[in-house]
Design a protein around this motif. Structure first.
Motif, PDB file in Angstrom:
ATOM      1  N   GLY A 293       0.764  -1.225  -0.029  1.00  9.40           N
ATOM      2  CA  GLY A 293      -0.014  -0.025   0.008  1.00  9.40           C
ATOM      3  C   GLY A 293       0.840   1.322  -0.051  1.00  9.40           C
ATOM      4  N   HIS A 294       2.369   0.962   0.314  1.00  8.86           N
ATOM      5  CA  HIS A 294       2.788   2.160   0.358  1.00  8.86           C
ATOM      6  C   HIS A 294       3.760   2.472  -0.662  1.00  8.86           C
ATOM      7  CE1 HIS A 294       1.781   2.889   4.675  1.00  8.86           C
ATOM      8  NE2 HIS A 294       2.256   1.154   4.794  1.00  8.86           N
ATOM      9  N   VAL A 295       3.935   1.828  -1.661  1.00  9.23           N
ATOM     10  CA  VAL A 295       5.003   1.819  -2.846  1.00  9.23           C
ATOM     11  C   VAL A 295       4.927   2.893  -3.766  1.00  9.23           C
ATOM     12  CG1 VAL A 295       5.845  -0.515  -2.715  1.00  9.23           C
ATOM     13  CG2 VAL A 295       3.806  -0.020  -4.236  1.00  9.23           C
ATOM     14  N   PHE A 296       3.532   3.783  -3.569  1.00 13.92           N
ATOM     15  CA  PHE A 296       3.362   4.704  -4.591  1.00 13.92           C
ATOM     16  C   PHE A 296       3.739   5.892  -3.826  1.00 13.92           C
ATOM     17  CE2 PHE A 296       0.616   1.669  -6.415  1.00 13.92           C
ATOM     18  CZ  PHE A 296       1.164   1.582  -7.737  1.00 13.92           C
ATOM     19  N   GLU A 297       4.003   6.084  -2.675  1.00 14.34           N
ATOM     20  CA  GLU A 297       4.430   7.197  -1.821  1.00 14.34           C
ATOM     21  C   GLU A 297       6.015   7.548  -2.091  1.00 14.34           C
ATOM     22  OE1 GLU A 297       4.029   6.017   2.530  1.00 14.34           O
ATOM     23  OE2 GLU A 297       2.237   5.529   2.058  1.00 14.34           O
ATOM     24  N   GLN A 298       6.081   8.812  -2.215  1.00 11.56           N
ATOM     25  CA  GLN A 298       7.381   9.304  -2.662  1.00 11.56           C
ATOM     26  C   GLN A 298       8.686   9.049  -1.436  1.00 11.56           C
ATOM     27  OE1 GLN A 298       6.189  13.242  -3.872  1.00 11.56           O
ATOM     28  NE2 GLN A 298       6.536  13.969  -1.721  1.00 11.56           N
ATOM     29  N   PHE A 299       9.615   8.636  -2.167  1.00 10.48           N
ATOM     30  CA  PHE A 299      10.984   8.180  -1.305  1.00 10.48           C
ATOM     31  C   PHE A 299      10.712   6.919  -0.435  1.00 10.48           C
ATOM     32  CE2 PHE A 299      11.691  12.702  -1.786  1.00 10.48           C
ATOM     33  CZ  PHE A 299      12.972  12.526  -2.692  1.00 10.48           C
ATOM     34  N   TYR A 300       9.547   6.120  -0.770  1.00 14.91           N
ATOM     35  CA  TYR A 300       9.320   4.910  -0.268  1.00 14.91           C
ATOM     36  C   TYR A 300       9.955   3.535  -0.856  1.00 14.91           C
ATOM     37  CZ  TYR A 300       7.012   1.598   2.821  1.00 14.91           C
ATOM     38  OH  TYR A 300       6.677   0.410   3.475  1.00 14.91           O
ATOM     39  N   ARG A 301      10.731   2.986   0.072  1.00 12.81           N
ATOM     40  CA  ARG A 301      11.314   1.867  -0.659  1.00 12.81           C
ATOM     41  C   ARG A 301      11.080   0.594   0.419  1.00 12.81           C
ATOM     42  NH1 ARG A 301      16.628   5.155  -0.826  1.00 12.81           N
ATOM     43  NH2 ARG A 301      15.355   5.783   0.912  1.00 12.81           N
TER      44      ARG A 301
END
Ligand code: ATP
Ligand code: MG
Length: 473
Positions: A404-412
């Motif tokens: 659910g988080h992979v589209f957030e910026q700088f999220y890896r």
């Protein structure tokens, strides 16, 4: 509990308390009033009798004078002389016997039930009690006891009836108040609901929207104006932040390019010692990453600042094939098999360059996170409302709690990956923004250690032509 329900309850509660106080006042007035009227009437009669007694010298004279008083027929009167001898009594006094009490009164006694038919003609309709007063009078040297009573309704029964009527009235008032206050609360809160709806609609993409403010200077309009001022400040700081990122990455672009050039020149020199060349190679790699990051930041801020999206027709198959072609060397280096399946002649409108950039980001991931000798599949399918382009790979996948988080910026996913693969975590954010600019959506599915599929869904209106026969390479 909803504010509307709370307001309804408050109004109903307050209204009910007011009704209760009002009913209590009415109740006590109505209970006291009839007794006071009857007692006053009896006192008035007694006063008359005292007045007469003062002027008479004998009992007979007194009785004769009393008989002349008007309207005595409906009173219960008994004149008692020495030794309890009844000297005179009205017709009602004769027909109904009321035992004597010690106190002078006034007091209430029940009429015997049934009273004789003749007596019943003398009392008022519904009269079932008698209000009695007793008084001593002096005639010459003789003492007389005068007992006078007036028939009246049974107040206990009346009180019960009154209480019942009040209870029914209060229940009706409660129902009416609850209903009207619910309607009123709805009316009062309607603008608040409207404000709430509009405030919810305003997000980082629609920060320029504002809540309409009415003309009157009431509290709700003031609240709307304050909220609008808050949105102004938010929009200003959002835009300043975006502008800062855009300006900063733009300013970094030239120095980074210059540093890369210097490093490239250094690498071409043959006279440098081996350890120094190794350092230079590491520096060059880092500068490449930095240059990519600066470019990604520039792209992202351009997209966020509302860059213009071109609308040109292009064949999806051509675009996908050309991307696969660009990755040919990388694929063979890692033994990856790539395939493209697109309906023949599928043509869409959009910004070809930006969609290419989005797909390149997906291909980067599909190669970077794939296993050796894995597979990459690019597929396009058409549907009734959307047509889809998906990129599938047989790589390490993404754990369900992270997806659910992979589209957030700088999220890896897992910090170790970023060290190993060197990404900044901006690729999928850029993909999402580009697709959103085309009115579409991105979704991602994955089976950890098995596969990952990222799907771009575009509205069918962007589809120009599709023969439906899939062509594959
Ligand atoms: P960048 O794309 O900016 O170079 P990145 O690849 O780390 O860096 P994203 O493309 O936004 O950033 O992806 C976010 C994270 O999602 C990645 O760090 C990676 O862990 C995970 N991810 C994305 N695509 C895949 C994929 N196909 N397979 C497995 N993990 C993936
Ligand atoms: Mg990436």
């Amino acid at each position: 509990m909803k504010i509307r329900t709370k307001i309804s309850l408050w109004i109903t509660g307050a209204g009910l308390c007011a009704s209760l106080v009002f009913s209590a006042v009415i109740f006590f007035e109505m209970v006291e009033e009839p007794l006071e009227i009857v007692d006053e009437d009896l006192a008035f009669r007694l006063e008359d009798m005292v007045h007469i007694s003062n002027q008479c010298t004998t009992e007979v004279e007194f009785i004769n004078e009393i008989k002349k008083l008007p309207n005595l027929r409906r009173y219960w009167i008994r004149l008692v002389g020495d030794g309890g001898i009844v000297l005179w009594q009205t017709e009602l006094g004769r027909l109904v016997d009321i035992p004597e009490k010690d106190r002078g009164g006034p007091y209430t006694v029940k009429l015997p039930v049934p009273i004789t038919p003749t007596a019943s003609k003398l009392v008022y309709e519904d009269a079932s009690t008698l209000r009695i007063v007793t008084r001593q009078m002096q005639i010459a040297d003789r003492l007389l006891t005068v007992r006078i009573g007036k028939p009246m309704e049974d107040l206990d029964a009346e009180i019960v009836e009154l209480l019942l009527a009040l209870a029914v009235g209060l229940a009706a008032a409660f129902a009416f108040l609850a209903f009207t206050s619910y309607l009123i609360a709805g009316r009062i809160l309607k603008p608040v609901g409207e404000m709430n709806r509009l405030a919810k609609e305003i997000d980082e993409k629609t920060l320029s929207k504002r809540i309409p403010v009415g003309g009157s200077p009431d509290e709700l309009n003031q609240l709307a104006a304050s909220l609008n001022r808050m949105f102004d400040r938010l929009q200003y700081s959002f835009e300043r932040q975006r502008r800062f990122i855009a300006d900063a990455s733009h300013e970094m672009k030239s120095p980074v390019a210059l540093l890369r050039l210097i490093a490239e020149e250094g690498l071409q020199r043959k006279d440098l010692p081996e350890p120094f060349v190794e350092d230079l190679v590491r520096q060059y790699d880092l500068l490449n990453r930095l240059s990519r990051l600066v470019n990604d930041l520039l792209n992202l801020s351009a997209l966020e600042l509302g860059t213009e999206i071109r609308s040109e027709p292009f064949l999806v198959e051509d675009l996908l094939s050309s991307i696969v072609e660009d990755y040919k060397d990388l694929f063979s280096e890692r033994g990856i098999r790539a395939s493209v399946r697109v309906p023949r002649g599928l043509c869409m409108t959009g910004d070809r360059e930006k969609i290419r950039r989005a797909l390149v980001n997906l291909m980067d991931n599909a190669v970077k996170y794939n296993r050796e000798n894995g597979e990459v599949r690019l597929t396009a399918t058409t549907g009734s409302r959307f047509f889809r382009i998906s990129v599938y790979d047989t790589g390490m996948g993404i754990p369900p709690e992270e997806i659910g988080h992979v589209f957030e910026q700088f999220y890896r996913v897992e910090k170790s990956r970023s060290l190993e693969f060197g990404g900044a975590g901006l690729g999928l954010t850029i993909v999402k923004r580009i697709v959103a600019h085309h009115g579409g959506e991105v979704s991602i599915e994955s089976e950890p250690s098995q596969w990952t599929r990222v799907t771009l869904s575009f509205p069918s209106e962007r589809l120009l032509k599709a023969d439906g026969d899939p062509s594959g390479t």
